[in-house]
Design a protein around this motif. Sequence first.
Motif, PDB file in Angstrom:
ATOM      1  N   ASP A  84       0.854  -1.193   0.000  1.00  0.00           N
ATOM      2  CA  ASP A  84       0.000   0.000   0.000  1.00  0.00           C
ATOM      3  C   ASP A  84       0.887   1.240   0.000  1.00  0.00           C
ATOM      4  N   SER A  86       0.218   3.910   1.709  1.00  0.00           N
ATOM      5  CA  SER A  86       0.107   4.654   2.966  1.00  0.00           C
ATOM      6  C   SER A  86       0.788   3.937   4.133  1.00  0.00           C
ATOM      7  N   GLN A 120      -8.859  -5.375  -3.287  1.00  0.00           N
ATOM      8  CA  GLN A 120     -10.228  -5.003  -2.927  1.00  0.00           C
ATOM      9  C   GLN A 120     -10.284  -3.491  -2.739  1.00  0.00           C
ATOM     10  N   GLY A 121     -11.062  -2.849  -3.566  1.00  0.00           N
ATOM     11  CA  GLY A 121     -11.254  -1.402  -3.420  1.00  0.00           C
ATOM     12  C   GLY A 121     -10.000  -0.595  -3.640  1.00  0.00           C
TER      13      GLY A 121
HETATM   14  C1  LIG Z   1     -10.260   1.916  -0.195  1.00  0.00           C
HETATM   15  S1  LIG Z   1      -8.643   1.565   0.384  1.00  0.00           S
HETATM   16  C2  LIG Z   1      -8.770  -0.189   0.320  1.00  0.00           C
HETATM   17  C3  LIG Z   1      -7.949  -0.871   1.375  1.00  0.00           C
HETATM   18  C4  LIG Z   1      -8.173  -2.361   1.531  1.00  0.00           C
HETATM   19  N1  LIG Z   1      -7.922  -3.099   0.311  1.00  0.00           N
HETATM   20  C5  LIG Z   1      -9.552  -2.623   2.039  1.00  0.00           C
HETATM   21  O1  LIG Z   1     -10.367  -3.128   1.288  1.00  0.00           O
HETATM   22  O2  LIG Z   1      -9.800  -2.334   3.200  1.00  0.00           O
HETATM   23  C6  LIG Z   1      -7.575   1.959  -0.967  1.00  0.00           C
HETATM   24  C7  LIG Z   1      -6.126   1.870  -0.619  1.00  0.00           C
HETATM   25  O3  LIG Z   1      -5.357   2.033  -1.802  1.00  0.00           O
HETATM   26  C8  LIG Z   1      -4.153   2.678  -1.443  1.00  0.00           C
HETATM   27  N2  LIG Z   1      -3.568   3.182  -2.704  1.00  0.00           N
HETATM   28  C9  LIG Z   1      -4.036   4.146  -3.531  1.00  0.00           C
HETATM   29  N3  LIG Z   1      -3.272   4.256  -4.629  1.00  0.00           N
HETATM   30  C10 LIG Z   1      -2.285   3.327  -4.516  1.00  0.00           C
HETATM   31  C11 LIG Z   1      -1.200   2.920  -5.351  1.00  0.00           C
HETATM   32  N4  LIG Z   1      -0.969   3.511  -6.541  1.00  0.00           N
HETATM   33  N5  LIG Z   1      -0.407   1.916  -4.925  1.00  0.00           N
HETATM   34  C12 LIG Z   1      -0.630   1.322  -3.725  1.00  0.00           C
HETATM   35  N6  LIG Z   1      -1.652   1.651  -2.909  1.00  0.00           N
HETATM   36  C13 LIG Z   1      -2.468   2.637  -3.295  1.00  0.00           C
HETATM   37  C14 LIG Z   1      -4.576   3.714  -0.431  1.00  0.00           C
HETATM   38  O4  LIG Z   1      -3.511   4.119   0.386  1.00  0.00           O
HETATM   39  C15 LIG Z   1      -5.646   2.934   0.351  1.00  0.00           C
HETATM   40  O5  LIG Z   1      -5.129   2.286   1.460  1.00  0.00           O
END
Ligand SMILES: C[S@@+](CC[C@H](N)C(=O)[O-])C[C@H]1O[C@@H](n2cnc3c(N)ncnc32)[C@H](O)[C@@H]1O
Length: 232
Positions: A84, A86, A120-121
């Motif tokens: 991720d 973050s 997921q998401g």
């Molecule tokens: C809606 S959250 C989903 C988290 C987890 N999969 C869940 O379902 O609880 C989206 C995540 O994507 C991460 N994210 C966004 N763009 C990204 C990228 N280019 N590479 C890695 N992570 C990314 C964000 O930091 C965030 O934690």
Amino acid sequence: MNSGDSERLSYWTQGQDCCDPVWEAAYERFESRDEERTKFRRRLKSLGIAALPRNSRVADLFCGRGSNLDVLADMGFGDICGVDLSPSLLRQHTGRAKLYVGDCRDIKLPDACKDFVIVQGGLHHLPELPDDLDKCLGEIRRILAPGGLVAFVEPSLTPFLRLVHYACGIRVLRRLMPKLDALAVMIDHERVGYFNWLSRQGEICTLTCRHFNPLLNRRSFGKWYFVGRKEG
Ligand SMILES: C[S@@+](CC[C@H](N)C(=O)[O-])C[C@H]1O[C@@H](n2cnc3c(N)ncnc32)[C@H](O)[C@@H]1O
């Protein structure tokens, strides 16, 4: 980088801590950890993931705070990692999965090192469609061993989601339903990318099927469920 990170997190990039603190706070409010785990457990079973061999090498991309990694570990998968952007979300994972701060468009893992990749998401957070999606799917295909599986669960503009969007616009409902309010805040803070994603479902599906042979491709209750195989 926090002290203690050296053991918990490996950095491929600096990451984007607090890239949007309001979004991250709403994400925290949206579901408790327990609710999230229950949802993931149900999903993994319905997607057929529970039937995979427990020695499968698994990567959870865009894994956030890693609740799905907890569920995978509970199910008996021992070789699991999360990626991720973050670090602040990754730090909340209390399990033993290997964690990488990285961009899923540029995955610094070797070729063919995973048997199963799940998102997921996450894909709908990619800013440039279809190019970023193509890059990310290409990276996933590269790190999968031949015959390896992917599972994606992303938003889909079904009648149910249209209803949810409508409800998000009603203030009194948001006051009465904290979960709806948290969702509305998240949607608002990712508005451009989110609606861009929802408006390009056909193109996204075609691109995904170009990378992976679809085994399941279903839309229901605001979600797109895709399971595919890397051929050859
Ligand atoms: C809606 S959250 C989903 C988290 C987890 N999969 C869940 O379902 O609880 C989206 C995540 O994507 C991460 N994210 C966004 N763009 C990204 C990228 N280019 N590479 C890695 N992570 C990314 C964000 O930091 C965030 O934690």
